[in-house]
Design an enzyme around this catalytic site. Sequence first.
Site, PDB file in Angstrom:
ATOM      1  N   LYS A   1     -72.373  46.871  57.882  1.00 43.92           N
ATOM      2  CA  LYS A   1     -71.681  45.794  57.167  1.00 43.92           C
ATOM      3  C   LYS A   1     -72.473  45.458  55.912  1.00 43.92           C
ATOM      4  CE  LYS A   1     -69.672  41.993  59.047  1.00 43.92           C
ATOM      5  NZ  LYS A   1     -69.574  40.641  59.649  1.00 43.92           N
TER       6      LYS A   1
ATOM      7  N   GLY B   1     -68.136  40.363  54.327  1.00 42.12           N
ATOM      8  CA  GLY B   1     -68.667  41.647  53.930  1.00 42.12           C
ATOM      9  C   GLY B   1     -67.716  42.780  54.290  1.00 42.12           C
TER      10      GLY B   1
ATOM     11  N   ASP C   1     -63.501  32.988  65.108  1.00 43.68           N
ATOM     12  CA  ASP C   1     -62.645  33.934  64.384  1.00 43.68           C
ATOM     13  C   ASP C   1     -62.151  35.046  65.302  1.00 43.68           C
ATOM     14  OD1 ASP C   1     -61.267  34.688  62.134  1.00 43.68           O
ATOM     15  OD2 ASP C   1     -62.902  35.829  61.248  1.00 43.68           O
TER      16      ASP C   1
ATOM     17  N   GLY D   1     -64.983  42.291  56.922  1.00 41.90           N
ATOM     18  CA  GLY D   1     -65.419  41.232  57.813  1.00 41.90           C
ATOM     19  C   GLY D   1     -65.299  39.879  57.151  1.00 41.90           C
TER      20      GLY D   1
ATOM     21  N   VAL E   1     -67.234  46.703  55.896  1.00 44.72           N
ATOM     22  CA  VAL E   1     -67.848  47.534  56.935  1.00 44.72           C
ATOM     23  C   VAL E   1     -67.587  49.001  56.625  1.00 44.72           C
ATOM     24  CG1 VAL E   1     -68.016  47.995  59.400  1.00 44.72           C
ATOM     25  CG2 VAL E   1     -67.470  45.682  58.602  1.00 44.72           C
TER      26      VAL E   1
END
Length: 650
Positions: free
Chosen positions: A355, A339, A452, A336, A341
């Site tokens: 996450k 982070g 995003d 991500g 996942v």
Amino acid sequence: MRYMDRNGFRVCDFGALLVILTCSCFLRTASGDPRTAAAGQFCGNSSSLSGSVFAINFVPAMDNLSSAVTSNGYGTAVIGQSPNAVFGLGQCMEDLNPTDCKLCFSEIRSLLPKCYPNTTGRLYLDGCFGRYANYSFFNDAIDSLDQSVCTTGNNSASPNDFGKALGAVIGNVTAEAIRSNKGYAVASASVANTSAYALAQCWQNLSQSLCSTCLNAAASSIVSCLPAVEGRALFAGCYMRYSTKLFWNVYPNGSSSSGTNNVVWIVVGTVLGVLFLIFVILASKKALLWRKAKALRDMYKAGIPAAISQSSLTFKYEDLRKASGNFSVSNKLGQGSYGTVYKAVHSDGKEVAVKRLFLNTRQWVDQFFNEVNLISQVRHKNLVKLLGCSVDGPESLLVYEYYANRSLDLFLFDANHEKNLGWEQRIDIVQGVAEGLSYLHEESETRIIHRDIKASNILLDDKFKPKITDFGLARAFSEEKTHLTTGVAGTLGYLAPEYVVHGHLTEKADVYSYGVLVLEVVTGKRCGGSIGSRAGHLLLSKVWNHYKNNTIEEIVDEGIYEESAKEDIMHVIQIGLLCTQANPGDRPTMAKVVELLRKRRHDWELILNDPPFFDVETAEDVNDADVSRLLSTSSAPNISRSSLSQFGGR
């Protein structure tokens, strides 16, 4: 134990240094301090002779530079040809580990473009450096912008002793950095009870001779900051800093270089190794985890949102760790915005997505709260559902619903063509994402810009219905605001031109990203690739050229193209191109996109203008007037009801 240099100054106090290092080893988390505080930013006052061509080169140059620095700690980039070329240089200080270097340079990547459209800019953070220009500056050791930056209003209580200590430490660190093959050194010195610490770093592109020129000039300049307790020399080819406190990173594994005090660090490392063994014997693993968890809670302080404290949203860290197989690589689902996942299976058999967050600075903690706050406020069939989070362990975790089909990119860009989506499935996905964005922009209580939108952030449930995920970069703003001005964040290739260039953020930035996603869905081709962000513009260019030449069947994914579906495919492509218009005012709202997608009978007239970067392969070979402007000033498209379907490309 104290060592004296030949001038009688105490170069190092073992007792004090041992205490400092021991504390730093046990109180720090696995990462050090990325030192993202800005020391100085300088933007030029001249603009490029051909602004559009310079803009085309600017984004991939920054993209390539960022990739090089985050991979190697140092990098250069050159895109284009003079006088519209973009030369870039970036470097992290030698004491930053790879994680902290990545964190530091992400700030450079966000802030340095604020100098655009000026042709030169440089940014000094305490942990890293970035610079760009339209000429080669790689052999510049000193120039007219060199200066020292001194703290004000905070002077040493013992200016004479501090002056002597500073003179010694600056001389030592300069000499050692020049001798070092990395152009880097740190040192400390004491007089009476007054200590001084210094760091010197040359950029790796300089020869030893040029490094010497820069550091000697920086050393002469920085001592003018006396009696200030802290000073920095910001030079074209190097950086120097002094302070009354130790400010560089010292890692338990001894990876930090220490310039003049190599012997000192070896002895200290040995002592620390013994202390560490004693600590391991006396302390349990649980106590170590508790310390890390406490450090994270201290960082949170009172900032934990009220929603997290509700029992229905709270998960235990240990339960999630076990459910994910101790965050096993085999359970990794993807990456991500800040982070990793993982898939996790609870004892009752329920599958969730966890996450695991990178939180070693306050900025990342704020992004964690941002994601929790925003996504806990929204409810929509096309948005991923947040089940809860964990803040009781050494790391923060977010828990989402698990979707077996994972993300859209795995289907669109499957090289083996083992996974394929039919046309009806793709149009449903395009429609669902549009409805989810329309909800965020206009229907939720808080206006939210995702920032995003991309294929990997669209999850698919067991019926291939889309779910928008990853709200770490999302921003909310009130009704009365027309836009936000912010550092650039997101994925290159999907970013709207006005956002890349000016940091000007509105809902139309999401519309642009959505348009790129639509073209990916129809063509089955990636927006980004090995040639950097230019690849995203190349996809847009190809689709636009085929659209104008009425050869759209040549770029549509062959797995979905049928003559009977040509009109529907053309309609969706036109919507994708409309969403990627250069001028944000020419793009529709997401509510209008939803309306256009629902009307399959083509009873709307869409007049399209050239998208941005439409001729990226040949832009430098034509006149500026012939190149599509980065920010078009053309009139808005005519979207009007008509009895016939008329589509035109200018």
